[in-house]
Design an enzyme around this catalytic site. Sequence first.
Site, PDB file in Angstrom:
ATOM      1  N   SER A  93       0.843  -1.194   0.000  1.00 19.77           N
ATOM      2  CA  SER A  93       0.000   0.000   0.000  1.00 19.77           C
ATOM      3  C   SER A  93       0.874   1.239   0.000  1.00 19.77           C
ATOM      4  CB  SER A  93      -0.898   0.021   1.235  1.00 19.77           C
ATOM      5  OG  SER A  93      -1.488   1.309   1.339  1.00 19.77           O
TER       6      SER A  93
ATOM      7  N   HIS B 192      -1.325  -1.306  -4.237  1.00 17.74           N
ATOM      8  CA  HIS B 192      -2.583  -0.834  -3.640  1.00 17.74           C
ATOM      9  C   HIS B 192      -2.487   0.681  -3.476  1.00 17.74           C
ATOM     10  CE1 HIS B 192      -6.222  -1.483  -1.194  1.00 17.74           C
ATOM     11  NE2 HIS B 192      -5.743  -0.548  -0.387  1.00 17.74           N
TER      12      HIS B 192
ATOM     13  N   ASP C 167      -4.457   3.973  -2.144  1.00 11.93           N
ATOM     14  CA  ASP C 167      -5.539   4.443  -1.277  1.00 11.93           C
ATOM     15  C   ASP C 167      -5.905   5.888  -1.612  1.00 11.93           C
ATOM     16  OD1 ASP C 167      -5.990   2.189   0.512  1.00 11.93           O
ATOM     17  OD2 ASP C 167      -3.969   2.578   1.259  1.00 11.93           O
TER      18      ASP C 167
ATOM     19  N   MET D 242      -8.175   8.887  -0.672  1.00  8.86           N
ATOM     20  CA  MET D 242      -8.996   9.352   0.463  1.00  8.86           C
ATOM     21  C   MET D 242      -9.386  10.810   0.245  1.00  8.86           C
ATOM     22  SD  MET D 242      -6.913   7.838   3.698  1.00  8.86           S
ATOM     23  CE  MET D 242      -6.236   6.177   3.722  1.00  8.86           C
TER      24      MET D 242
ATOM     25  N   HIS E 261      -8.194   1.703  -4.182  1.00  5.14           N
ATOM     26  CA  HIS E 261      -9.156   1.607  -3.079  1.00  5.14           C
ATOM     27  C   HIS E 261      -9.706   3.005  -2.826  1.00  5.14           C
ATOM     28  CE1 HIS E 261      -9.615   0.640   1.536  1.00  5.14           C
ATOM     29  NE2 HIS E 261     -10.780   0.865   0.945  1.00  5.14           N
TER      30      HIS E 261
ATOM     31  N   MET F 124     -11.692   5.542  -0.894  1.00  2.36           N
ATOM     32  CA  MET F 124     -12.343   5.902   0.372  1.00  2.36           C
ATOM     33  C   MET F 124     -12.878   7.313   0.196  1.00  2.36           C
ATOM     34  SD  MET F 124      -9.512   4.085   2.762  1.00  2.36           S
ATOM     35  CE  MET F 124      -8.427   4.026   1.352  1.00  2.36           C
TER      36      MET F 124
ATOM     37  N   MET G 294     -11.693  -4.780   5.426  1.00  2.00           N
ATOM     38  CA  MET G 294     -10.772  -3.921   6.176  1.00  2.00           C
ATOM     39  C   MET G 294     -10.402  -4.604   7.489  1.00  2.00           C
ATOM     40  SD  MET G 294     -10.207  -1.085   4.415  1.00  2.00           S
ATOM     41  CE  MET G 294      -9.117  -0.505   5.701  1.00  2.00           C
TER      42      MET G 294
ATOM     43  N   GLY H 218      -8.601   4.959   6.887  1.00  2.00           N
ATOM     44  CA  GLY H 218      -8.172   6.346   7.011  1.00  2.00           C
ATOM     45  C   GLY H 218      -6.680   6.494   7.250  1.00  2.00           C
ATOM     46  N   PHE H 219      -6.120   5.545   7.978  1.00  2.00           N
ATOM     47  CA  PHE H 219      -4.716   5.678   8.350  1.00  2.00           C
ATOM     48  C   PHE H 219      -4.016   4.321   8.319  1.00  2.00           C
ATOM     49  CE2 PHE H 219      -7.112   9.074  10.296  1.00  2.00           C
ATOM     50  CZ  PHE H 219      -6.375  10.199   9.936  1.00  2.00           C
ATOM     51  N   GLY H 220      -2.731   4.349   7.959  1.00  2.00           N
ATOM     52  CA  GLY H 220      -1.916   3.148   8.024  1.00  2.00           C
ATOM     53  C   GLY H 220      -1.368   2.954   9.426  1.00  2.00           C
ATOM     54  N   GLY H 221      -0.714   1.829   9.627  1.00  2.00           N
ATOM     55  CA  GLY H 221       0.008   1.589  10.870  1.00  2.00           C
ATOM     56  C   GLY H 221      -0.842   1.234  12.080  1.00  2.00           C
TER      57      GLY H 221
ATOM     58  N   ASP I 228      -7.098  -5.793   4.048  1.00  2.00           N
ATOM     59  CA  ASP I 228      -6.408  -4.496   3.988  1.00  2.00           C
ATOM     60  C   ASP I 228      -6.386  -3.858   5.366  1.00  2.00           C
ATOM     61  OD1 ASP I 228      -5.316  -2.072   3.273  1.00  2.00           O
ATOM     62  OD2 ASP I 228      -7.133  -1.338   2.269  1.00  2.00           O
ATOM     63  N   GLY I 229      -5.164  -3.626   5.875  1.00  2.00           N
ATOM     64  CA  GLY I 229      -5.001  -2.908   7.139  1.00  2.00           C
ATOM     65  C   GLY I 229      -4.527  -3.808   8.253  1.00  2.00           C
ATOM     66  N   GLY I 230      -3.387  -3.464   8.804  1.00  2.00           N
ATOM     67  CA  GLY I 230      -2.864  -4.187   9.961  1.00  2.00           C
ATOM     68  C   GLY I 230      -2.206  -5.513   9.641  1.00  2.00           C
TER      69      GLY I 230
ATOM     70  N   GLY J 217       0.990  -1.945   4.109  1.00  2.00           N
ATOM     71  CA  GLY J 217       1.666  -0.654   4.002  1.00  2.00           C
ATOM     72  C   GLY J 217       2.907  -0.627   4.854  1.00  2.00           C
ATOM     73  N   SER J 218       2.710  -0.418   6.153  1.00  2.00           N
ATOM     74  CA  SER J 218       3.866  -0.258   7.034  1.00  2.00           C
ATOM     75  C   SER J 218       4.710  -1.528   7.131  1.00  2.00           C
ATOM     76  CB  SER J 218       3.411   0.216   8.414  1.00  2.00           C
ATOM     77  OG  SER J 218       2.244  -0.447   8.811  1.00  2.00           O
TER      78      SER J 218
HETATM   79  C1  DX5 Z   1      -6.222   2.221   5.396  1.00  2.00           C
HETATM   80  C2  DX5 Z   1      -5.775   1.798   4.016  1.00  2.00           C
HETATM   81  C3  DX5 Z   1      -4.789   0.687   4.029  1.00  2.00           C
HETATM   82  C4  DX5 Z   1      -3.497   1.053   4.723  1.00  2.00           C
HETATM   83  C5  DX5 Z   1      -2.797  -0.170   5.178  1.00  2.00           C
HETATM   84  O1  DX5 Z   1      -7.316   3.072   5.282  1.00  2.00           O
HETATM   85  O2  DX5 Z   1      -6.876   1.362   3.261  1.00  2.00           O
HETATM   86  O3  DX5 Z   1      -4.513   0.300   2.685  1.00  2.00           O
HETATM   87  O4  DX5 Z   1      -2.629   1.749   3.901  1.00  2.00           O
HETATM   88  O5  DX5 Z   1      -1.699   0.224   5.943  1.00  2.00           O
HETATM   89  P1  DX5 Z   1      -1.081  -0.742   7.027  1.00  2.00           P
HETATM   90  O6  DX5 Z   1      -0.640  -1.973   6.304  1.00  2.00           O
HETATM   91  O7  DX5 Z   1       0.072   0.037   7.570  1.00  2.00           O
HETATM   92  O8  DX5 Z   1      -2.153  -1.022   8.031  1.00  2.00           O
HETATM   93 ZN    ZN Z   2      -6.552   0.385   1.270  1.00  2.00          ZN
END
Ligand code: DX5
Ligand code: ZN
Length: 234
Positions: A27, A52, A54, A56, A85, A87, A156, A161-164, A194-196, A216-217
Amino acid sequence: MAFSPPFLKSGSATPKTLLMSVQIAPSLLAADFARLGEEVQAVEAASADWLHLDVMDGHFVPNLTFGADVVAALRPLSRLVFDVHLMVSPVALHLEAIAQAGADSITIHVEAGPSVRSDLAQISALGCHAGLALNPETPLDLAEPFWEQIDLLLLMGVTPGFGGQPFITSVLDKLRAARRRVAAMERSILIEIDGGVSRQNAAAIRAAGADVLVAGSAIFSQPDYSASIKALRR
Ligand code: DX5
Ligand code: ZN
């Protein structure tokens, strides 16, 4: 649009093997935004399968990222599957520009408004694979009216909204239920988490039935992208 080879980067596996091996989708949200082009090329060189992206809008989610112009600028740099993706709400405003920018798949949220059916139809009409995303607390039942229209179900693992953020483990039950539901169908629908997603939980997420892992992270905050992608795939 039915599941088909455009979901693969060229020279990659056949659709059949795709369904048997997990796809890794870094991501871009966690990449260095000052060097986006280089980051895309780096994850492609590190054997990523998809990218991927994102998008937003600061309205559907409380964060802003980038839009169609950035997707279009990155497109010539990579042969990865561009997995966009959205959002955003309303959705329809952006679909044509995102498709023209070179998206291979466009995923919208079931929570984004009342026009899911027509938005999914428009995505397919634009020649892209259609994805439907569900927030962690959204029940799988809400996808029920749309199975015939989608190629991809995105679950999800965090509040968007946010990574990490840490993965919400109750999503694994929804993933197992989605895998059972999809296995009973004749159409191929990929399931993406997607996410975490992390090295620590990737095996459990794969075992619960995910076809695609977005990270992502877990990739971009590590020094060795190739090792991180391998660790998620294993
Ligand atoms: C969150 C995004 C994810 C995010 C994943 O709203 O849709 O794609 O970037 O980031 P990580 O892998 O760090 O949770
Ligand atoms: Zn995403």
